[in-house]
Design a protein around this motif. Structure first.
Motif, PDB file in Angstrom:
ATOM      1  N   MET A   1       0.830  -1.202   0.000  1.00  0.00           N
ATOM      2  CA  MET A   1       0.000   0.000   0.000  1.00  0.00           C
ATOM      3  C   MET A   1       0.866   1.254   0.000  1.00  0.00           C
ATOM      4  O   MET A   1       0.578   2.231  -0.710  1.00  0.00           O
ATOM      5  CB  MET A   1      -0.926  -0.010   1.221  1.00  0.00           C
ATOM      6  N   ILE A   2       1.943   1.245   0.779  1.00  0.00           N
ATOM      7  CA  ILE A   2       2.867   2.391   0.823  1.00  0.00           C
ATOM      8  C   ILE A   2       3.529   2.588  -0.537  1.00  0.00           C
ATOM      9  O   ILE A   2       3.686   3.712  -1.017  1.00  0.00           O
ATOM     10  CB  ILE A   2       3.918   2.174   1.925  1.00  0.00           C
ATOM     11  N   GLN A   3       3.901   1.481  -1.161  1.00  0.00           N
ATOM     12  CA  GLN A   3       4.595   1.534  -2.448  1.00  0.00           C
ATOM     13  C   GLN A   3       3.668   1.915  -3.592  1.00  0.00           C
ATOM     14  O   GLN A   3       4.125   2.401  -4.634  1.00  0.00           O
ATOM     15  CB  GLN A   3       5.225   0.158  -2.731  1.00  0.00           C
ATOM     16  N   ASN A   4       2.348   1.743  -3.397  1.00  0.00           N
ATOM     17  CA  ASN A   4       1.374   1.987  -4.472  1.00  0.00           C
ATOM     18  C   ASN A   4       0.179   2.781  -3.956  1.00  0.00           C
ATOM     19  O   ASN A   4      -0.945   2.249  -3.852  1.00  0.00           O
ATOM     20  CB  ASN A   4       0.920   0.641  -5.059  1.00  0.00           C
ATOM     21  N   PRO A   5       0.391   4.053  -3.633  1.00  0.00           N
ATOM     22  CA  PRO A   5      -0.683   4.854  -3.029  1.00  0.00           C
ATOM     23  C   PRO A   5      -1.869   5.112  -3.958  1.00  0.00           C
ATOM     24  O   PRO A   5      -2.945   5.465  -3.487  1.00  0.00           O
ATOM     25  CB  PRO A   5       0.022   6.168  -2.665  1.00  0.00           C
ATOM     26  N   GLN A   6      -1.690   4.920  -5.267  1.00  0.00           N
ATOM     27  CA  GLN A   6      -2.792   5.174  -6.199  1.00  0.00           C
ATOM     28  C   GLN A   6      -3.764   3.994  -6.285  1.00  0.00           C
ATOM     29  O   GLN A   6      -4.810   4.096  -6.932  1.00  0.00           O
ATOM     30  CB  GLN A   6      -2.243   5.461  -7.611  1.00  0.00           C
ATOM     31  N   TYR A   7      -3.415   2.889  -5.650  1.00  0.00           N
ATOM     32  CA  TYR A   7      -4.224   1.676  -5.789  1.00  0.00           C
ATOM     33  C   TYR A   7      -5.200   1.488  -4.644  1.00  0.00           C
ATOM     34  O   TYR A   7      -4.938   1.894  -3.506  1.00  0.00           O
ATOM     35  CB  TYR A   7      -3.303   0.446  -5.879  1.00  0.00           C
ATOM     36  N   GLU A   8      -6.321   0.837  -4.980  1.00  0.00           N
ATOM     37  CA  GLU A   8      -7.268   0.378  -3.970  1.00  0.00           C
ATOM     38  C   GLU A   8      -6.894  -1.052  -3.574  1.00  0.00           C
ATOM     39  O   GLU A   8      -6.573  -1.872  -4.443  1.00  0.00           O
ATOM     40  CB  GLU A   8      -8.691   0.388  -4.521  1.00  0.00           C
ATOM     41  N   PHE A   9      -6.944  -1.332  -2.281  1.00  0.00           N
ATOM     42  CA  PHE A   9      -6.536  -2.652  -1.790  1.00  0.00           C
ATOM     43  C   PHE A   9      -7.720  -3.376  -1.157  1.00  0.00           C
ATOM     44  O   PHE A   9      -8.441  -2.810  -0.325  1.00  0.00           O
ATOM     45  CB  PHE A   9      -5.404  -2.511  -0.780  1.00  0.00           C
ATOM     46  N   PHE A  10      -7.878  -4.620  -1.567  1.00  0.00           N
ATOM     47  CA  PHE A  10      -8.922  -5.482  -1.025  1.00  0.00           C
ATOM     48  C   PHE A  10      -8.239  -6.709  -0.417  1.00  0.00           C
ATOM     49  O   PHE A  10      -7.545  -7.450  -1.123  1.00  0.00           O
ATOM     50  CB  PHE A  10      -9.901  -5.895  -2.120  1.00  0.00           C
ATOM     51  N   GLN A  11      -8.442  -6.894   0.870  1.00  0.00           N
ATOM     52  CA  GLN A  11      -7.792  -7.993   1.575  1.00  0.00           C
ATOM     53  C   GLN A  11      -8.746  -9.171   1.726  1.00  0.00           C
ATOM     54  O   GLN A  11      -9.836  -9.041   2.276  1.00  0.00           O
ATOM     55  CB  GLN A  11      -7.314  -7.561   2.963  1.00  0.00           C
ATOM     56  N   TYR A  12      -8.293 -10.327   1.235  1.00  0.00           N
ATOM     57  CA  TYR A  12      -9.048 -11.561   1.464  1.00  0.00           C
ATOM     58  C   TYR A  12      -8.349 -12.335   2.576  1.00  0.00           C
ATOM     59  O   TYR A  12      -7.185 -12.733   2.447  1.00  0.00           O
ATOM     60  CB  TYR A  12      -9.125 -12.420   0.201  1.00  0.00           C
ATOM     61  N   ASN A  13      -9.063 -12.537   3.677  1.00  0.00           N
ATOM     62  CA  ASN A  13      -8.522 -13.294   4.809  1.00  0.00           C
ATOM     63  C   ASN A  13      -8.996 -14.744   4.692  1.00  0.00           C
ATOM     64  O   ASN A  13     -10.188 -15.028   4.837  1.00  0.00           O
ATOM     65  CB  ASN A  13      -8.996 -12.686   6.127  1.00  0.00           C
ATOM     66  N   PRO A  14      -8.074 -15.681   4.422  1.00  0.00           N
ATOM     67  CA  PRO A  14      -8.481 -17.070   4.191  1.00  0.00           C
ATOM     68  C   PRO A  14      -8.947 -17.797   5.443  1.00  0.00           C
ATOM     69  O   PRO A  14      -9.483 -18.905   5.343  1.00  0.00           O
ATOM     70  CB  PRO A  14      -7.211 -17.717   3.627  1.00  0.00           C
ATOM     71  N   TYR A  15      -8.742 -17.194   6.612  1.00  0.00           N
ATOM     72  CA  TYR A  15      -9.172 -17.829   7.858  1.00  0.00           C
ATOM     73  C   TYR A  15     -10.585 -17.385   8.266  1.00  0.00           C
ATOM     74  O   TYR A  15     -11.365 -18.174   8.785  1.00  0.00           O
ATOM     75  CB  TYR A  15      -8.186 -17.516   8.987  1.00  0.00           C
ATOM     76  N   THR A  16     -10.882 -16.121   8.036  1.00  0.00           N
ATOM     77  CA  THR A  16     -12.210 -15.616   8.386  1.00  0.00           C
ATOM     78  C   THR A  16     -13.170 -15.639   7.205  1.00  0.00           C
ATOM     79  O   THR A  16     -14.358 -15.377   7.369  1.00  0.00           O
ATOM     80  CB  THR A  16     -12.112 -14.169   8.906  1.00  0.00           C
ATOM     81  N   TYR A  17     -12.630 -15.907   5.989  1.00  0.00           N
ATOM     82  CA  TYR A  17     -13.422 -15.932   4.764  1.00  0.00           C
ATOM     83  C   TYR A  17     -14.072 -14.578   4.494  1.00  0.00           C
ATOM     84  O   TYR A  17     -15.175 -14.500   3.971  1.00  0.00           O
ATOM     85  CB  TYR A  17     -14.505 -17.022   4.822  1.00  0.00           C
ATOM     86  N   GLN A  18     -13.356 -13.513   4.836  1.00  0.00           N
ATOM     87  CA  GLN A  18     -13.884 -12.170   4.647  1.00  0.00           C
ATOM     88  C   GLN A  18     -13.044 -11.387   3.650  1.00  0.00           C
ATOM     89  O   GLN A  18     -11.813 -11.516   3.601  1.00  0.00           O
ATOM     90  CB  GLN A  18     -13.919 -11.417   5.972  1.00  0.00           C
ATOM     91  N   LEU A  19     -13.712 -10.566   2.862  1.00  0.00           N
ATOM     92  CA  LEU A  19     -13.043  -9.622   1.966  1.00  0.00           C
ATOM     93  C   LEU A  19     -13.300  -8.224   2.506  1.00  0.00           C
ATOM     94  O   LEU A  19     -14.454  -7.826   2.691  1.00  0.00           O
ATOM     95  CB  LEU A  19     -13.592  -9.746   0.540  1.00  0.00           C
ATOM     96  N   THR A  20     -12.244  -7.469   2.755  1.00  0.00           N
ATOM     97  CA  THR A  20     -12.381  -6.127   3.316  1.00  0.00           C
ATOM     98  C   THR A  20     -11.644  -5.107   2.456  1.00  0.00           C
ATOM     99  O   THR A  20     -10.634  -5.425   1.822  1.00  0.00           O
ATOM    100  CB  THR A  20     -11.830  -6.054   4.758  1.00  0.00           C
ATOM    101  N   TYR A  21     -12.192  -3.920   2.438  1.00  0.00           N
ATOM    102  CA  TYR A  21     -11.554  -2.801   1.743  1.00  0.00           C
ATOM    103  C   TYR A  21     -10.625  -2.107   2.731  1.00  0.00           C
ATOM    104  O   TYR A  21     -11.049  -1.675   3.800  1.00  0.00           O
ATOM    105  CB  TYR A  21     -12.607  -1.830   1.223  1.00  0.00           C
TER     106      TYR A  21
END
Length: 389
Positions: free
Chosen positions: A229-249
């Motif tokens: 995220m620091i290296q690419n401030p122009q990007y939107e990041f979506f995290q997929y957590n394989p343990y909680t099965y959740q996708l978060t912005y």
């Protein structure tokens, strides 16, 4: 103990007598099935060393991050039972592959160190003892991850970038194939010499800016993802957590971080004396960076004090009468925690900015273990040697 058999095999190929040992395989079943500890490969490597050294009681150092320490004794028992080697488990904290403790292993006379849970950060031809990196790849539900991606990203026209920590590296490549078969444009970036798609807390690939900038990041925490995220401030990041099965912005306050770090650098006016902290936790501290920093202090007539510590303790640093500190351990210490300390605590990149040896960049560099890093990074001396040849 596994009976060794002579048979024709390819280099590094694990022999069938190890792979098909029923008792060994039953022992491995006691370990978590979704973690790949590469027991067969480890036993094969131990036997190779035993044959080369012509003795059974070789000494093997086992190094685990805190999250895997629960399985250390079980793995030690399996390795010793099936090879008759001797093992010891290192107890110092292990934050990453930069903490590989081959120096202590050498002092203890180890014949092999097996480092679990991290990538090959210190090349095996540079460690002081034979080294085997076990990434501990984690088997996760690719079907759920795939369905989550498709449900949330219906537009197939933009390029989506997928990244992860090393444990999920094989998984994201399988995910890429599956999504491409459905017509998605998927890329897995690489910052050499790191693996394709691999991100460290201090090293990430820089992505080209496009009309839609989206990263799908597979991980269970923010530390490594924040590097990207620091290296690419122009990007939107979506995290997929394989343990909680959740996708978060996920979001990162780039402006605040940049403001705090720049103010910390500019607060140092006409410095008289500075303290350079060399991290001694495994291989965190780079002596090559230290030598380059020493030259800068000499060039700009600033007195230098060198402090060696395994972990940075702010209360201890308060006792030192210096104008500022520079830490050669983890650059993220300065970014994430230095604001809590009264005196400036810079990392090597920020020191180069302080002395005017490089410009303050619009995008904060995450290149600490990159082949393309600046003189404040670990592999810069290799770049210099390459061009000198």
């Amino acid at each position: 103990m596994i009976q060794k058999q002579k048979q024709t095999q390819f280099l590094n190929q694990i022999p069938d007598y190890i792979l098909n040992d029923d008792y060994l395989n039953k022992s491995i079943e006691n370990l978590p099935k979704h973690y790949n500890f590469e027991i067969h490969k480890s036993i094969h490597r131990i036997i190779e060393i035993q044959q080369k050294e012509k003795k059974l009681d070789i000494l093997v150092s086992l190094q685990f991050p805190e999250g895997l320490m629960l399985y250390a004794c079980m793995i030690s028992d399996i390795l010793t039972s099936f090879t008759e080697c001797e093992t010891y488990i290192t107890g110092d904290v292990t934050y990453g592959a930069c903490c590989i403790d081959d120096i202590t292993a050498k002092q203890l006379g180890s014949d092999l160190i097996i480092h679990y849970g991290h990538s090959c950060l210190i090349p095996i031809n540079e460690t002081l003892v034979r080294t085997l990196y076990v990434f501990v790849e984690i088997n996760i539900d690719i079907k759920h991850c795939y369905e989550t991606f498709v449900l949330n990203f219906s537009d197939k026209t933009p390029i989506y970038y997928i990244m992860s920590t090393i444990q999920f590296n094989t998984f994201i490549h399988n995910l890429k194939v599956k999504l491409q078969q459905d017509g998605y444009q998927i890329k897995i970036p690489q910052e050499k010499p790191r693996s394709q798609g691999e991100v460290l807390g201090c090293t990430s690939p820089h992505l080209p800016v496009q009309e839609q900038n989206k990263v799908f990041f597979v991980c269970d925490g923010r530390f490594h993802m924040e590097s990207a995220m620091i290296q690419n401030p122009q990007y939107e990041f979506f995290q997929y957590n394989p343990y909680t099965y959740q996708l978060t912005y996920e979001q990162y306050d780039h402006k605040l971080m940049m403001k705090i770090r720049y103010q910390s650098i500019k607060s140092i006016q006409n410095p008289r004396i500075g303290c350079v902290i060399l991290g001694t936790l495994g291989r965190q501290g780079s002596t090559n960076i230290l030598e380059r920093i020493k030259e800068l202090f000499k060039k700009y007539h600033v007195e230098l004090v060198t402090l060696l510590v395994s972990e940075i303790n702010f209360d201890y640093l308060k006792l030192l009468d210096v104008d500022f500190f520079v830490q050669i351990a983890c650059p993220r210490i300065s970014i994430d925690w230095a604001v809590e300390f009264k005196k400036p605590l810079l990392n090597p990149y920020e020191l180069y900015v302080l002395f005017g040896e490089t410009d303050w960049k619009d995008i904060y560099p995450m290149d600490y273990y990159s082949n393309n890093g600046g003189p404040w990074t670990n592999y810069h001396h290799k770049i210099k040697l390459k061009y000198e040849k």
